[in-house]
Structures are given as structure tokens and as C-alpha cells.
Design a protein around this motif. Structure first.
Motif, PDB file in Angstrom:
ATOM      1  N   LYS A  15      -2.470   6.407  -6.513  1.00 37.00           N
ATOM      2  CA  LYS A  15      -1.371   5.563  -6.974  1.00 37.00           C
ATOM      3  C   LYS A  15      -0.116   6.409  -7.170  1.00 37.00           C
ATOM      4  O   LYS A  15      -0.183   7.610  -7.462  1.00 37.00           O
ATOM      5  N   TRP A  16       1.024   5.750  -7.020  1.00 34.82           N
ATOM      6  CA  TRP A  16       2.309   6.436  -7.071  1.00 34.82           C
ATOM      7  C   TRP A  16       2.493   7.239  -8.361  1.00 34.82           C
ATOM      8  O   TRP A  16       3.078   8.322  -8.356  1.00 34.82           O
TER       9      TRP A  16
ATOM     10  N   ARG B 209       0.347   5.390   1.460  1.00 33.68           N
ATOM     11  CA  ARG B 209       1.253   4.576   0.641  1.00 33.68           C
ATOM     12  C   ARG B 209       1.549   3.242   1.327  1.00 33.68           C
ATOM     13  O   ARG B 209       1.656   2.204   0.668  1.00 33.68           O
TER      14      ARG B 209
ATOM     15  N   VAL C 197       0.108  -0.937  -0.033  1.00 36.15           N
ATOM     16  CA  VAL C 197       0.857  -2.191  -0.132  1.00 36.15           C
ATOM     17  C   VAL C 197       0.215  -3.259   0.749  1.00 36.15           C
ATOM     18  O   VAL C 197       0.022  -4.406   0.322  1.00 36.15           O
TER      19      VAL C 197
ATOM     20  N   LEU D 278       3.673  -7.166  -6.505  1.00 35.07           N
ATOM     21  CA  LEU D 278       4.012  -5.945  -5.769  1.00 35.07           C
ATOM     22  C   LEU D 278       5.270  -5.287  -6.348  1.00 35.07           C
ATOM     23  O   LEU D 278       5.320  -4.054  -6.531  1.00 35.07           O
TER      24      LEU D 278
ATOM     25  N   PHE E 140       2.588   1.469  -6.480  1.00 35.10           N
ATOM     26  CA  PHE E 140       3.115   1.553  -5.114  1.00 35.10           C
ATOM     27  C   PHE E 140       4.383   2.410  -5.029  1.00 35.10           C
ATOM     28  O   PHE E 140       5.128   2.556  -6.005  1.00 35.10           O
TER      29      PHE E 140
ATOM     30  N   VAL F 158       7.691  -0.753  -0.926  1.00 30.47           N
ATOM     31  CA  VAL F 158       7.734  -2.143  -1.408  1.00 30.47           C
ATOM     32  C   VAL F 158       9.064  -2.781  -1.032  1.00 30.47           C
ATOM     33  O   VAL F 158       9.105  -3.931  -0.556  1.00 30.47           O
TER      34      VAL F 158
END
Length: 424
Positions: free
Chosen positions: A324-325, A344, A348, A374, A382, A387
Motif C-alpha cells: 500500500k502507498w 500500483r 487500483v 478510490l 493507492f 487514481v
């Protein structure tokens, strides 16, 4: 794809043609130079024989006459035949006699002076005078035994021939003919080689297509095996790989990066093959121990794709699709751009498809609500840039996938595979 192959074949043909023309130019130039040199040497060979004959006659004639007189006779004899200027030297290099025709006298002032002759082998100079005339100057040592240089030096002959226009034109014509034949041979070789190369190219393309088709079939077989084990229809793999491909295209991925994204997205859960059924198929929530086992599917997936060279490109997505980011994912707890871009992008696409799809335990979520989730999780789960790129295209992707069965989703993905993998 057919257009790409035609372009490639035209490129191959044009390069062969270019190489053939370059080779033809080089070979013809070389043939020209060699031909001119050979023709000059033939002329010099005649001059050498004339010179030897004259000097031998000079020394074998009436030896009672003074040497200078005999030398002058030999010089006149030479200028009456092959040469326009003839100079006779004794064995010490002292000039005994000189004679010239009118044509020789006209060019003599333009000839460069030289030192006393001392050469032991015949030689020549090819000169183009300022007035445009072509001159051959020959230097010949004359030995008592013409077949054995060093057998006793009789003297030297220097002869100058002003090559007549007709002979010059003939020599150049012969050289030009040799150059043209060499160029023609090079071009004909190119014409002969081109269809052979094109045939081999088509054969290689066909074999490469067969290999590529087998690789894609292997990828799909693995994907179906995963889906069967996970009680899925397999459509999810096709959908998420197609969504990831479209998003990757918008973000500028090309060539190897795009192929790695598609393969990795399709096989993201390949490691679940090694998860026991009691955990993989458990209907309820997994406890902590079961979750630890479930999370090992990432490492198992890495091992599987790493052992298959064509699938090794999928490793980035397979290894990092649960990162995860903000660094709270697993197994490496990578954060931000330390997570590969392909992973990445996939994150999404995967969540979007999961939320929009109907499952036995849930109904599909409305698109506005999916996009809200999102955007809410951008910066935590994300990559915010991914995104932002995805949101404007989400409605079009959702409409393309809505109501499509597995076969239709497979057709969508195959269209992107054809484009990015080079299928004919």
C-alpha cells in the motif's frame, strides 16, 4: 499487426537495397582503381621489355663504336616505338644519351627532376600534368641476365610515354566496364538475397508467433487453474488485466513494461495454488494463523513465476500487489514509489473490479460509490497520481465491462495482448 509486419519487411528490403548500393559503389570504385593499376602495369611491362631489348642491343652491337653513340641510337630506337622521351644511363647512373619526340619535348618541362638513378627494380609513376595530359614515366634497371636481377648491371633506362587520347579512353573504358560489372554483381546479389532473407524472416515470425501463442496459452491455463481453486469463473483475471492494461497505456507504459503489467495482472494470485483448501475456501473470516498462511501466496507466486523465464516479468505485480502507498501493506511493507508502478496500477484496477463486480456474497457497488472509495483511499492505499489518472476513464471502462461474461472479457484482453505482444 499486419501493417507492422509489412512495415518491417519494407524496412528489411530497403536496408538490403541500401547495403547493396553501398557495396556496389565501394566494389565498383575498387574495381576501377584495380583495373587502372593493372592496365598501367601491363603498359609498363611492355615498356620494360622495350627498354631491356634496346639496352641489350646497344651492348651487343658494334662495340667498336663509342658507348655514347650506341646509347644515343638506343634512345632514338625507344622514342621511335613506345616512349616519347628516352634517357639512357650507365651502370653508375651517369646519363649517356637522351632523345625525345615533339610530343615528349612539349611535356618535358612539366616533369619533376629526379636524382641519379640507383633503383634495382623496375618502377613507374603515373602522372596527370597540369595541361590534362596523362603521362607514364618508367624506370628500368637492365641486367646482363634479364631473368636474374643482380647478375651484373648494364645500365638504366628512363622512359616517358604520353598516353594518347585513344589509349587513355580505351583504358578508362575497360576500367569502367570492370567497375560496372562489379557494381552489377553486388546489386544482383542483393536482389537474390532479399527474397531469401524475407522468407527466413517470415519463417522466424511464424515460429515466434507459435512460441508466443504457447506462452499466452500457458498464462491462461495458470489463470484458469487459479480461478478453479478459488471458486471463481476466471472472468476477474481477464477483467483486471484489461483494466490495468488500459490504465497503463494512459500512464505511458509501453513494450516490456506493458507486457509485464498484463502478465502480472493476469497471474497476480498464482501463489494461491499452494494455499490449502481449508484456508482458501473457508467461507467465514480467517483467523490470524490462517491469515498468515494466506499471505504466503505472495512468496509462493514469486517462486512460481521466477522459475518460468517468460513469466518472470510478472514478478513485480505478483510480489507487490498487496503493498500500500502508505507502507501498511504486505509482505515487504513498501511505501510510495518504492512500490513498482505496475503493482500500483494493478492495485487500483483490482479494487475497482472487486467493488464493481457481482460475487456470491455481494452485489456490485454503484460506480459513484466505487470512485468515492478510490479517491478516499488515494494517498493511503493507492498512488494518488494513478487514481487521478484512472477516475476520468472509469465510466468508459465500467460500461465496456458491464454485463460481459468470461468469453467476452477474454476477447477484450486478447485485443490488448495482440496489440502489445505482437500477435499477427
Amino acid at each position: 499487426m499486419a501493417s507492422t509486419l509489412r512495415t518491417y519487411r519494407r524496412l528489411v528490403a530497403s536496408r538490403i537495397a541500401a547495403v547493396s548500393l553501398i557495396v556496389a559503389a565501394l566494389v565498383s570504385a575498387l574495381a576501377w582503381v584495380v583495373s587502372i593499376e593493372n592496365l598501367e602495369e601491363e603498359a609498363v611491362g611492355l615498356a620494360v621489355e622495350e627498354s631491356r631489348r634496346a639496352v641489350l642491343q646497344m651492348n651487343a652491337g658494334d662495340t667498336a663504336r663509342p658507348l655514347v653513340e650506341r646509347a644515343e641510337e638506343a634512345a632514338r630506337l625507344l622514342t621511335g616505338g613506345f616512349f616519347d622521351i628516352a634517357e639512357i644511363y650507365d651502370e653508375r647512373g651517369e646519363r649517356l644519351a637522351e632523345h625525345a619526340t615533339a610530343r615528349g619535348e612539349a611535356v618535358e618541362a612539366q616533369l619533376q627532376r629526379h636524382a641519379r638513378p640507383q633503383h634495382t627494380h623496375p618502377g613507374y609513376e603515373s602522372m596527370h600534368l597540369p595541361d590534362g595530359r596523362w603521362v607514364l614515366r618508367v624506370f628500368v634497371p637492365v641486367w646482363r641476365d634479364a631473368q636474374q636481377p643482380g647478375s651484373g648491371l648494364l645500365g638504366y633506362v628512363e622512359g616517358v610515354r604520353v598516353v594518347p587520347d585513344w589509349q587513355r579512353d580505351q583504358l578508362r573504358g575497360d576500367a569502367l566496364g570492370a567497375a560496372a560489372l562489379a557494381a552489377l554483381a553486388a546489386i544482383l546479389c542483393g536482389l537474390v538475397i532479399t527474397p531469401i532473407v524475407m522468407h527466413l524472416s517470415r519463417d522466424n515470425e511464424r515460429k515466434a508467433q507459435q512460441v508466443l501463442a504457447s506462452h499466452v496459452a500457458m498464462m491462461e491455463a495458470l489463470g484458469r487453474a487459479i480461478a478453479k481453486r478459488d471458486s471463481d469463473t476466471g472472468a476477474h483475471n481477464y477483467r483486471v488485466a484489461w483494466i490495468a492494461a488500459r490504465l497503463g497505456e494512459t500512464l505511458g507504459l509501453r513494450d516490456d513494461a506493458m507486457r509485464a503489467l498484463i502478465i502480472g495482472s493476469f497471474l497476480h494470485d498464482v501463489g494461491k495454488i499452494g494455499i490449502p483448501d481449508r484456508i482458501l475456501l473457508k467461507p467465514g473470516r480467517l483467523d490470524d494463523d490462517e491469515m498468515r498462511v494466506m499471505r504466503t501466496h505472495v512468496a509462493l507466486g514469486e517462486e512460481i513465476v521466477a522459475d518460468i523465464p517468460w513469466l518472470a516479468a510478472a514478478a513485480q505485480v505478483v510480489a507487490c500487489h498487496h503493498e500500500k502507498w502508505d507502507g501498511s501493506g504486505y509482505p515487504r511493507r513498501l511505501a510510495g514509489e518504492a512500490i513498482p508502478l505496475a503493482a500500483r496500477i494493478f492495485a487500483v484496477a483490482d479494487v475497482f473490479d472487486a467493488l464493481c463486480s457481482r460475487r456470491p456474497y455481494k452485489e456490485p457497488m454503484p460506480l459513484p460509490q466505487v470512485l468515492d472509495i478510490l479517491q478516499r483511499d488515494a494517498g493511503s492505499h493507492f498512488d494518488p497520481q494513478v487514481v487521478r489518472t484512472f477516475v476520468p476513464m472509469a465510466a468508459e471502462l465500467h460500461a465496456r465491462l458491464d454485463g460481459r461474461d468470461e468469453a467476452a472479457c477474454r476477447a477484450l484482453l486478447h485485443e490488448r495482448i495482440t496489440h502489445h505482444f505482437g500477435f499477427a
